[in-house]
Motif scaffolding. Structure first.
Motif, PDB file in Angstrom:
ATOM      1  N   THR A  71     -24.453 -16.940  -0.962  1.00 56.67           N
ATOM      2  CA  THR A  71     -23.586 -16.566  -2.064  1.00 56.67           C
ATOM      3  C   THR A  71     -22.304 -17.382  -2.017  1.00 56.67           C
ATOM      4  O   THR A  71     -22.195 -18.350  -1.274  1.00 56.67           O
ATOM      5  CB  THR A  71     -23.326 -15.035  -2.027  1.00 56.67           C
ATOM      6  N   GLY A  72     -21.318 -17.024  -2.822  1.00 52.03           N
ATOM      7  CA  GLY A  72     -20.079 -17.782  -2.864  1.00 52.03           C
ATOM      8  C   GLY A  72     -18.916 -16.940  -3.316  1.00 52.03           C
ATOM      9  O   GLY A  72     -18.957 -15.716  -3.143  1.00 52.03           O
ATOM     10  N   GLY A  73     -17.941 -17.570  -3.961  1.00 51.59           N
ATOM     11  CA  GLY A  73     -17.984 -18.883  -4.571  1.00 51.59           C
ATOM     12  C   GLY A  73     -19.236 -19.166  -5.372  1.00 51.59           C
ATOM     13  O   GLY A  73     -19.941 -18.302  -5.836  1.00 51.59           O
ATOM     14  N   GLU A  74     -19.476 -20.462  -5.502  1.00 47.49           N
ATOM     15  CA  GLU A  74     -20.699 -20.958  -6.130  1.00 47.49           C
ATOM     16  C   GLU A  74     -21.410 -21.840  -5.127  1.00 47.49           C
ATOM     17  O   GLU A  74     -20.995 -22.985  -4.892  1.00 47.49           O
ATOM     18  CB  GLU A  74     -20.374 -21.728  -7.415  1.00 47.49           C
ATOM     19  N   PRO A  75     -22.485 -21.335  -4.510  1.00 42.49           N
ATOM     20  CA  PRO A  75     -23.164 -22.093  -3.454  1.00 42.49           C
ATOM     21  C   PRO A  75     -23.617 -23.484  -3.881  1.00 42.49           C
ATOM     22  O   PRO A  75     -23.545 -24.435  -3.094  1.00 42.49           O
ATOM     23  CB  PRO A  75     -24.351 -21.204  -3.091  1.00 42.49           C
ATOM     24  N   LEU A  76     -24.086 -23.626  -5.122  1.00 41.51           N
ATOM     25  CA  LEU A  76     -24.657 -24.903  -5.546  1.00 41.51           C
ATOM     26  C   LEU A  76     -23.598 -25.972  -5.772  1.00 41.51           C
ATOM     27  O   LEU A  76     -23.941 -27.132  -6.025  1.00 41.51           O
ATOM     28  CB  LEU A  76     -25.497 -24.703  -6.817  1.00 41.51           C
ATOM     29  N   ALA A  77     -22.323 -25.610  -5.660  1.00 41.19           N
ATOM     30  CA  ALA A  77     -21.269 -26.619  -5.720  1.00 41.19           C
ATOM     31  C   ALA A  77     -21.308 -27.520  -4.490  1.00 41.19           C
ATOM     32  O   ALA A  77     -20.715 -28.600  -4.491  1.00 41.19           O
ATOM     33  CB  ALA A  77     -19.900 -25.951  -5.850  1.00 41.19           C
TER      34      ALA A  77
END
Length: 213
Positions: A71-77
């Protein structure tokens, strides 16, 4: 081995999705290109610590759980997020990815469960929705609408129908805590007979906004 910038790794009950209540290891990555109005993890926007994927896996193993949520934040960043998930899947973990829906999910390992937001009007990030991601969802994935008001609900119903989302994967409707009355949202779902799963964030009911829970 590649590294990933991590805000925290912790063990808790899954508070959302269709595995709610299951003890899960959470790997929270640092950084997010969005600024949603209802975000409850602003502390993950910056900072964090770079860790090698092997060190992350070793820490995950210490908790003794087979369920992992990235998870994040936005992990795929962080592109190395993809490698991290694949290595966890290769080790036999059940891996889910919580993503904003604003970044391309086509490169995510097909074995991972994608839990993808579609941003509602009250998020303030409506224009960031990458609707082309929908074609990369499968039956094991989930789409989440975070509902903050009547406008969000009406808009979400339209998107649900327009993209025939319920035929593609499981749909989650979640009220913004302290903003959308959960009982009112539940009543609307029943009245309109929507093919969705209503969810309340279990971790907030148990621990409020405590970090690491």
């Amino acid at each position: 081995m590649n590294s990933v910038r991590i805000t925290e790794i912790f063990f808790s009950l899954q508070g959302e999705s269709n595995t709610v209540g299951i003890p899960t290891v959470f790997i929270r990555l640092t950084g997010c290109p969005l600024r949603c109005g209802y975000c409850d993890t602003e502390y993950a926007f910056t900072g964090g610590q770079k860790k090698s994927i092997s060190d992350i896996i070793a820490e995950v193993e210490s908790f003794g759980s087979r369920y992992i949520t990235v998870t994040g934040g936005e992990p795929l960043a962080q592109p190395t997020c993809l490698e991290l998930m694949t290595k966890l899947l290769d080790l036999g973990y059940v891996v889910s990815l919580e993503t904003s829906g604003a970044l391309d999910i086509s490169g995510v390992d097909s074995r991972a469960v994608k839990v993808m937001d579609i941003k509602t009007p009250s998020s303030g990030e409506l224009s960031r929705n990458l609707f082309s991601n929908i074609r990369h969802l499968n039956k094991n994935d989930q789409v989440k609408f975070v509902i903050g008001n009547d406008e969000d609900y009406t808009w979400s119903k339209r998107i649900l129908s327009e993209y025939q989302l319920a035929d593609r994967c499981e749909i989650l409707f979640s009220p913004v805590m302290g903003q959308q009355n959960p009982t009112e949202l539940a009543d609307k779902i029943l009245q309109d007979k929507l093919p969705v799963r209503f969810q309340i964030q279990l971790h907030k009911l148990l621990w409020d906004d405590a970090r690491g829970k």
